[in-house]
Design an enzyme around this catalytic site. Sequence first.
Site, PDB file in Angstrom:
ATOM      1  N   HIS A   1       0.778  -1.251   0.000  1.00  0.00           N
ATOM      2  CA  HIS A   1       0.000   0.000   0.000  1.00  0.00           C
ATOM      3  C   HIS A   1       0.808   1.298   0.000  1.00  0.00           C
ATOM      4  O   HIS A   1       0.780   2.069   0.963  1.00  0.00           O
ATOM      5  CB  HIS A   1      -1.028   0.012   1.137  1.00  0.00           C
ATOM      6  CG  HIS A   1      -0.525  -0.520   2.467  1.00  0.00           C
ATOM      7  ND1 HIS A   1       0.575  -0.017   3.120  1.00  0.00           N
ATOM      8  CD2 HIS A   1      -1.000  -1.523   3.255  1.00  0.00           C
ATOM      9  CE1 HIS A   1       0.746  -0.678   4.252  1.00  0.00           C
ATOM     10  NE2 HIS A   1      -0.194  -1.591   4.356  1.00  0.00           N
TER      11      HIS A   1
ATOM     12  N   ASP B   1      -6.338  -4.051  -0.488  1.00  0.00           N
ATOM     13  CA  ASP B   1      -6.205  -3.893   0.968  1.00  0.00           C
ATOM     14  C   ASP B   1      -7.602  -3.933   1.602  1.00  0.00           C
ATOM     15  O   ASP B   1      -7.926  -3.152   2.494  1.00  0.00           O
ATOM     16  CB  ASP B   1      -5.445  -2.625   1.362  1.00  0.00           C
ATOM     17  CG  ASP B   1      -4.894  -2.722   2.794  1.00  0.00           C
ATOM     18  OD1 ASP B   1      -5.170  -3.727   3.478  1.00  0.00           O
ATOM     19  OD2 ASP B   1      -4.187  -1.796   3.220  1.00  0.00           O
TER      20      ASP B   1
HETATM   21 ZN   LIG Z   1      -0.598  -2.570   6.059  1.00  0.00          ZN
HETATM   22 ZN   LIG Z   2      -3.406  -4.513   4.923  1.00  0.00          ZN
END
Ligand SMILES: [Zn+2]
Ligand SMILES: [Zn+2]
Lengths: 427, 315
Positions: A235, A308
């Site tokens: 991320h 995510d």
């Molecule tokens: Zn993370």
């Molecule tokens: Zn994560």
Amino acid sequence: MNLLLKGGRVIDPSTGVDQVQNLLIKNGKIAGRVEEGQALNDPELDVIDISGKILVPGLIDMHTHLREPGDEYKETIASGSEAAAAGGFTSIACMPNTHPVNDNRSTTEFILKRAAECGLVNVYPIAAISLKSEGAILSEFWDLKEAGAVGFSDDGKPVMNSALMRRALEYASSLDMPIISHCEDVNLSAGGVMHEGAVSAEIGLVGIPAAAEEIMVARDILLAEYTGAHIHIAHVSTKGSVRLIHEAKARGIRVTAETAPHYFMLTDEALRNFDTFAKVYPPLRGAKDREAIREGMNDGTIDTIASDHAPHARTDKELEFDYAANGITGLETSLSLSLSLVQEGILTLPELIKKMTINPARILHIPKGTLAADADADITVIDTEKEWLVDPRMFRSRGKNTPFQGQQLRGKAVLTIVGGEIRFRDL
Amino acid sequence: METPLNVRKLDRKDILGIKELSVEEINLILETADSFVEVSTREIKKVPTLRGKTIINLFYEASTRTRTSFEIAGKRLSADTVNISASTSSVVKGETLIDTARNLESMNPDIIVIRHSAAGAPQMLARILRQSIINAGDGAHEHPTQALLDMMTIKSRKGGIAGLKVAIIGDIAHSRVARSNIHGLTKMGARVFIAGPPTMIPYDIEKMGVTVHTRIEEAIRDADVVMALRIQTEREKQCIFPSLREYAQHFSLNKRNISLARKDVMIMHPGPVNRGVEISPDLADCANSVILDQVTNGVAVRMALLYLLAGGSNT
Ligand SMILES: [Zn+2]
Ligand SMILES: [Zn+2]
């Protein structure tokens, strides 16, 4: 059952194909293209007309949070798998920050067993780098790999101890597995609940400076260079991280990177009214960061888009901003949000598909993300023109926490096939 | 009856921050407050304006001053006031703020005044509840009634706010008073300068329209108003500053640095004052200090808000 997908535009970046084809699936495998008329009179054959649609290798999400074991009220492996299929994903890799943490063979085996029981999509467990993800003692990498883990990460918590990170890289490298790093210097981010910038200055929430991420990205790149191991940066949210990764790649260091749709769609402006649905970790950053992420997507610095996916229950989010849980439920919006990059001319459709298929497959060394002959018939069919309204009540995921609620999006998965079996159909 | 007869109603349900208020709304509140000052000087300090109305003071953070000020304001308007104190830790453990709020809503109060250590908590209540919400301070976000009473105090001494140079000194980063005053004062046409150690100046605060200094003298020079903020002494442990002694030496208002300001400078402080830290002891009590006027005006401003929100009528 054999299946013929007729008339779709087939895009397979792994083989360089981009043309209208009729694709035949036999016994769960890709049997190849067929010409009009040929093989069509097989009575066993199920023919689906997908003309006008895009046919791609099954999408892969290499960063998903399934909350089982431990927090089944937020998500289960079954509900997460359903959400994945509905979002066009045929394979997902799940992060180990469950309760207990997936730092041992039996938890990895449990996840795989549950995933097989619900039998919707391929689930690839990512195991913890350290026991309980506490950053102190390495978990048993060999055992975990044998049990089926495809990578290691203490996601949710950064590995603050550089010596431990070095050992993890060395160990994982010998097993040909990536270390997936959640980059955050916890001393710099301490107390922070959003990006540090003009918005945090004004609304008085404690900020997390971009440097909290970038310092760890820099460290991990240095360690990857030193050990020769493969680091994957999870991320990516800041301009500085994109620059560091770009430079490291140019120097030949084994670094790959992912970002999530919210980082190229939103900025910290989304928090002005204290919307806890837009509270994520790392936090939504500023406009310059968002711009840099888009550039990094365009120039290849960022290899893959990961959702995510972080499902939460209403009660985890209906709290004062400081106390609300971090995360956005992502599996069912990830593809559509990513398609906006194509609509805006930042990526071509094949470039986007590459980032959501063969790139994550290569990073995790899994035999997926391709339509090559004899590959598993994992296929996603996308209607790039389909307009739909984000209504979390319709989500398969138990997590309804999305800041995109009420938005009109264009483009959606309409058919998801895993191992030759239809797992989601909206045609 | 003597309370304002010709006051327009405030056309909003809640008072969450100065940020949302227009210049006209601020003027309306300040004018209404002016007319309430007199009530507090009477022998019998009570008008029947809000008789039958219920006001809940929901305080998740201790603050005797603000809570008392709201309570007195409500009582002088003849409202029934109920105080609820809760600790933030209990929120995290058990009943959530929303649970509590829904319970309170069922008891049909007219106004809920909330003080909370988490920024945005009043916004959350305002979204959910029918009742009017008044923000009595949320985290480091806003403290609108404090800024209104500060503006009232400035206006009554200086005749107006536009064109004034106002310096705000101290821990801007953790101060809701600073944020609300920056919104209010810039909106009303003042020029705002802030000063403090760099660790107390939020990143990118310039975007709020203030000029930033890290030397107190530069901010104070020719100022019409100097506002010192309270220093939370426990911040030392968070490495915000090395020691109180050093802070006092470089950022305390004293005879020497205040002489750089205009002769008729107003010295303000939201209280309670750490004497010798934010302001030298002699200065806090000098003729230029309006610290006690601020407290008096606080009651009037809060009466005005309760009146305007509860739609009080003169019976
Ligand atoms: Zn993370
Ligand atoms: Zn994560």
